[in-house]
Design an enzyme around this catalytic site. Structure first.
Site, PDB file in Angstrom:
ATOM      1  N   ALA A  45       0.813  -1.219   0.000  1.00  0.00           N
ATOM      2  CA  ALA A  45       0.000   0.000   0.000  1.00  0.00           C
ATOM      3  C   ALA A  45       0.848   1.272   0.000  1.00  0.00           C
ATOM      4  O   ALA A  45       1.865   1.358   0.691  1.00  0.00           O
ATOM      5  CB  ALA A  45      -0.919   0.016   1.211  1.00  0.00           C
ATOM      6  N   GLY A  71       0.034  -1.848   9.872  1.00  0.00           N
ATOM      7  CA  GLY A  71      -0.330  -0.437   9.964  1.00  0.00           C
ATOM      8  C   GLY A  71       0.113   0.373   8.753  1.00  0.00           C
ATOM      9  O   GLY A  71       0.444   1.555   8.876  1.00  0.00           O
ATOM     10  N   ASN A  98      -1.495  -0.556  -4.869  1.00  0.00           N
ATOM     11  CA  ASN A  98      -2.498  -0.528  -3.809  1.00  0.00           C
ATOM     12  C   ASN A  98      -2.447   0.858  -3.165  1.00  0.00           C
ATOM     13  O   ASN A  98      -1.397   1.318  -2.737  1.00  0.00           O
ATOM     14  CB  ASN A  98      -2.185  -1.627  -2.786  1.00  0.00           C
ATOM     15  CG  ASN A  98      -3.210  -1.708  -1.668  1.00  0.00           C
ATOM     16  OD1 ASN A  98      -3.300  -0.817  -0.832  1.00  0.00           O
ATOM     17  ND2 ASN A  98      -3.968  -2.786  -1.642  1.00  0.00           N
ATOM     18  N   ASN A 124      -7.627   0.501  -1.684  1.00  0.00           N
ATOM     19  CA  ASN A 124      -7.668  -0.200  -0.397  1.00  0.00           C
ATOM     20  C   ASN A 124      -8.566   0.546   0.589  1.00  0.00           C
ATOM     21  O   ASN A 124      -8.108   1.442   1.291  1.00  0.00           O
ATOM     22  CB  ASN A 124      -6.230  -0.322   0.137  1.00  0.00           C
ATOM     23  CG  ASN A 124      -6.146  -1.148   1.402  1.00  0.00           C
ATOM     24  OD1 ASN A 124      -7.165  -1.549   1.966  1.00  0.00           O
ATOM     25  ND2 ASN A 124      -4.934  -1.400   1.850  1.00  0.00           N
ATOM     26  N   CYS A 127      -8.322  -1.829   4.886  1.00  0.00           N
ATOM     27  CA  CYS A 127      -7.282  -2.165   5.856  1.00  0.00           C
ATOM     28  C   CYS A 127      -7.856  -1.992   7.256  1.00  0.00           C
ATOM     29  O   CYS A 127      -8.255  -0.887   7.629  1.00  0.00           O
ATOM     30  CB  CYS A 127      -6.037  -1.295   5.683  1.00  0.00           C
ATOM     31  SG  CYS A 127      -4.816  -1.652   6.964  1.00  0.00           S
ATOM     32  N   LYS A 162     -10.765  -2.935  -3.413  1.00  0.00           N
ATOM     33  CA  LYS A 162     -10.531  -4.090  -2.524  1.00  0.00           C
ATOM     34  C   LYS A 162     -11.541  -4.059  -1.393  1.00  0.00           C
ATOM     35  O   LYS A 162     -11.524  -3.169  -0.543  1.00  0.00           O
ATOM     36  CB  LYS A 162      -9.097  -4.062  -1.971  1.00  0.00           C
ATOM     37  CG  LYS A 162      -8.731  -5.343  -1.216  1.00  0.00           C
ATOM     38  CD  LYS A 162      -7.229  -5.433  -0.985  1.00  0.00           C
ATOM     39  CE  LYS A 162      -6.845  -6.784  -0.404  1.00  0.00           C
ATOM     40  NZ  LYS A 162      -5.387  -6.909  -0.254  1.00  0.00           N
ATOM     41  N   GLY A 240      -7.387 -14.975  -0.444  1.00  0.00           N
ATOM     42  CA  GLY A 240      -7.696 -15.433   0.905  1.00  0.00           C
ATOM     43  C   GLY A 240      -7.335 -16.902   1.042  1.00  0.00           C
ATOM     44  O   GLY A 240      -8.083 -17.767   0.615  1.00  0.00           O
ATOM     45  N   GLY A 241      -6.154 -17.173   1.587  1.00  0.00           N
ATOM     46  CA  GLY A 241      -5.773 -18.546   1.918  1.00  0.00           C
ATOM     47  C   GLY A 241      -5.401 -19.445   0.763  1.00  0.00           C
ATOM     48  O   GLY A 241      -5.428 -20.670   0.896  1.00  0.00           O
TER      49      GLY A 241
END
Lengths: 310, 252
Positions: A45, A71, A98, A124, A127, A162, A240-241
Site C-alpha cells: 500500500a 499499519g 495498492n 484499499n 485495511c 478491494k 484469501g488462503g
C-alpha cells in the site's frame, strides 16, 4: 496450455499474482525467481506521506492462518514512484498499485500520482489496522461509493476496489462501488481478529486487533465471491488462503477472474511460481482446456439442465 | 538465501526446555557471518520460526541450532527425530560483520536463548586471537547451557535470577567490575536486557542482536521492525539485522 487472462488495464500471462502487503515491492522475492513469471505484481500500500506503522509485535499465528497489524508502513507515494516502481518497470509484468489513505483527499492525491506509473489501481478501503480511514470507507456503502467515484475520476488507469469482508452484506458493497465506476473488485481483505496471551492477559498483537489471513479465511472469501459474482458485472481478483493450484481452481469456479496469493508467500517464498507451474496440469486434471471455462463454473443454477433436475 | 529440506543429524535436550538441533544441507555454504538465522517450518504451523545459528561447519555442511520451547510450535519441533527432514529457509539476515569488526578485547553479554549466536561469534573471534570475556545470564542452573564451551574462550561470569548458578542478579551487574577490560561489546537477549546493556555501555562500541515475531523473514512484510534514529526511521530485524550497531536502533 494458455493461461492468459485479460482484465481492464491488465493483460495477464496467467491469473496468479502476489497480494498487496505480502510481497513488498518485489525486490526480496526477485532473489528466489524471475518476477516475469507472475501474472502481475500488486505492490504494498502507498499513502500520501511516509508511515511508520504500528508497534510490535505486529503478527501472531492462528489455527491455519495468521493475524497482522502492520499499519500500512510505507515510504510514501513519491518515494515509491522514485525508488520502488522502476525495479518492477524493468520487468515484463503488469503492476497494480495498492492505494490507501485516511481521507478522500489523500486517496485522490496518491491515485493521481501513482496511476501515471502503473497498469491498475487497487483501492484499499479495507485495511483494518489503521485508526483513520481505511476500513471506515470499506464498511459503509455510501462512503465506499464516494471514495470510489473520486478515485476513478483521478486515476489514469482502471480501478479495482478491494472489499472488506467485515460487513453484513458484501453484495451491497460490491454494487455500491460498481455504480460508482469501479472497473473491478479485489476480494477480500483480512477479517478483523484478536488473540490473547494467557500469561500477560493482553492481546498478542500490540495494536490489539489484527487482520486474519491464511487458509482459515478461504471458505469465507469463496462464499463472498460466489455471492458477488451473481450480483455484479465486474471482474474479480480473488484472494484469501490460496496455497495450491487446486485452491486457484476453487476461486475461479466461484467467480474470480484471477487470484492473489498472500500469507502463503511467508511460508514458502516460491509459492506463486510453484502454483503457476502446477496450474496447467491441475486444469487438465479437472477437465478444463482453458482458464475462461473455469471462471464462474460453480454457478450451475445458470445451467438449464441442472434446473430441470431440481 | 534458499529453501531446502535439511536432514536432522542430531537432536537432544541440553537444558530445561532447551534443545540442540544439528542439520545438514547445502545452504550452510551460504552462511556469511555468525549471528545470521534460519527460518524453520514446523508441520502443522502456519508461520516459520526464526532460530539463530549457534555454530556451523562448511566442510561438513552442518549447522547447529539451539532453541527453547516457548509454545506449541517449538514443542512440536522437539518431536522431530534424527534422520527426518526439516523445511528450512536461510541463511537470513546480517550477522556480526567479522570483516569490519575491530576488536582486541571483546565482551560478550548473552541472556538465555540469546546466547547461541554469540557462541559462533566468540568462536570466530577467539580463533582470530581476540581476548574474550563473557557474561552469561540464565533463569536458573537448570536453564544453563554452553557454559563449558564459553570457558574455553576465556573468563566467564554467570548470573541467574535465583542465584542457583553463579551470582544472583542480572547480566548488567558484573559490568562495573569489568570496566576498562574490553574495547567492544556484543550482546543478544531479550530487548529490555539489550536496552539496559546498551545504555550502561553507551560510550563503548557495541553490536546488539535482536529478536521479534516475524512474518516472511526476508524483509517484505514489515512485521519485525525497530525504530532507528536516522531519517529512514526504521530497520527490519529480519534483513537489515538481526545484528545492529548499538547506535543504529532505538530500543524501547
Amino acid at each position: 496450455m494458455n493461461l492468459s487472462v485479460n482484465l481492464p488495464g491488465l493483460s495477464l500471462k496467467n491469473p496468479v499474482m502476489p497480494a498487496s502487503g505480502c510481497f513488498g515491492f518485489g525486490k526480496e522475492f526477485a532473489q528466489f525467481y524471475d518476477l516475469e513469471e507472475l501474472g502481475a505484481v500488486i505492490m504494498k500500500a502507498a499513502t500520501g506521506s511516509q508511515r511508520f506503522g504500528n508497534a510490535t509485535p505486529r503478527v501472531a499465528e492462528t489455527a491455519s492462518g495468521m493475524l497482522n497489524a502492520i499499519g500500512l508502513q510505507n515510504p510514501g507515494v513519491d518515494q515509491i514512484i522514485t525508488d520502488e516502481v522502476p525495479f518492477l518497470k524493468e520487468r515484463q509484468v503488469p503492476i497494480i498499485a495498492n492505494v490507501a489513505g485516511s481521507t478522500v483527499e489523500e486517496y485522490v492525491t496518491v491515485t493521481g500520482k501513482i496511476s501515471e506509473h502503473v497498469d491498475a489501481i487497487e483501492l484499499n478501503i479495507s485495511c483494518p489496522n489503521v485508526k483513520e480511514g481505511g476500513v471506515q470507507f470499506g464498511t459503509d456503502a455510501t462512503l465506499a461509493a464516494e471514495v470510489t467515484a473520486e478515485v476513478v475520476s483521478a486515476s489514469h488507469v482502471p480501478v479495482y476496489v478491494k472489499l472488506s469482508p467485515n460487513v453484513t452484506d458484501i453484495v451491497e458493497m460490491a454494487q455500491a462501488v460498481e455504480s460508482a465506476g469501479a472497473s473491478g473488485l479485489s476480494m477480500v481483505n483480512t477479517l478483523t481478529g484478536m488473540r490473547i496471551n494467557p500469561k500477560t492477559r493482553k492481546p498478542i498483537i500490540a495494536n490489539g486487533t489484527g487482520g486474519l489471513s491464511g487458509a482459515a479465511i478461504k471458505p469465507i472469501s469463496i462464499r463472498m465471491i460466489h455471492q458477488v459474482y451473481q450480483a455484479v458485472d465486474l471482474p474479480i481478483i480473488g484472494m484469501g488462503g490460496i496455497e495450491s493450484a487446486d485452491d486457484v481452481i476453487e476461486y475461479l469456479l466461484a467467480g474470480a477472474n484471477a487470484v492473489a496469493i498472500g500469507s502463503a508467500n511467508f511460508k514458502n517464498p516460491f509459492i506463486c511460481k510453484e502454483i503457476i507451474d502446477e496450474l496447467p496440469e491441475t486444469l487438465e486434471k479437472y477437465g478444463f482446456s482453458k482458464i475462461d471455462d473455469v471462471i464462474g463454473g460453480a454457478h450451475i443454477e445458470k445451467d438449464p439442465t441442472h434446473l430441470l433436475r431440481s | 538465501m534458499n529453501r531446502e529440506s535439511m536432514t536432522i543429524l542430531h537432536h537432544e535436550r541440553i537444558a530445561k526446555d532447551t534443545y540442540q538441533l544439528v542439520l545438514k544441507g547445502k545452504l550452510v555454504d551460504q552462511i556469511e557471518d555468525p549471528g545470521q538465522f534460519v527460518h524453520l517450518l514446523i508441520d502443522g504451523f502456519y508461520l516459520r520460526r526464526p532460530v539463530s545459528i549457534a555454530d556451523y561447519d562448511k566442510s561438513s555442511g552442518t549447522v547447529t541450532l539451539l532453541y527453547k520451547v516457548l509454545g506449541e510450535g517449538t514443542k512440536a519441533l522437539t518431536r522431530k527425530s534424527v534422520g527426518e527432514q526439516l523445511d528450512v529457509l536461510g541463511p537470513g539476515g546480517q550477522g556480526f560483520p567479522l570483516k569490519s569488526i575491530q576488536t582486541q578485547r571483546a565482551l560478550i553479554i548473552g541472556g538465555g536463548i540469546g546466547i547461541p549466536p554469540l557462541y559462533s561469534l566468540a568462536k570466530h573471534l577467539h580463533n582470530q586471537g581476540v581476548t574474550i570475556i563473557s557474561v552469561l545470564g540464565f533463569q536458573s542452573m537448570d536453564d544453563a547451557f554452553l557454559v563449558d564451551e564459553f570457558e574455553k574462550f576465556g573468563e566467564v561470569y554467570i548470573t541467574t535470577d535465583d542465584g542457583s548458578l553463579g551470582r544472583k542478579g542480572l547480566v548488567t551487574d558484573p559490568l562495573s567490575e569489568l570496566e576498562g577490560t574490553f574495547d567492544t561489546y556484543f550482546t543478544c537477549g531479550p530487548t529490555p536486557m539489550l536496552k539496559a546493556v546498551s545504555e550502561r555501555l553507551s560510550d563503548i562500541p557495541g553490536y546488539i542482536s535482536m529478536e521479534e515475531r516475524m512474518g516472511c523473514g526476508i524483509g517484505a512484510c514489515f512485521a519485525c521492525v525497530v525504530e532507528s534514529p536516522d531519517k529512514k526511521g526504521y530497520r527490519r530485524i529480519c534483513c537489515d539485522g538481526p545484528v545492529f550497531r548499538s547506535e543504529e536502533v532505538v530500543l524501547s
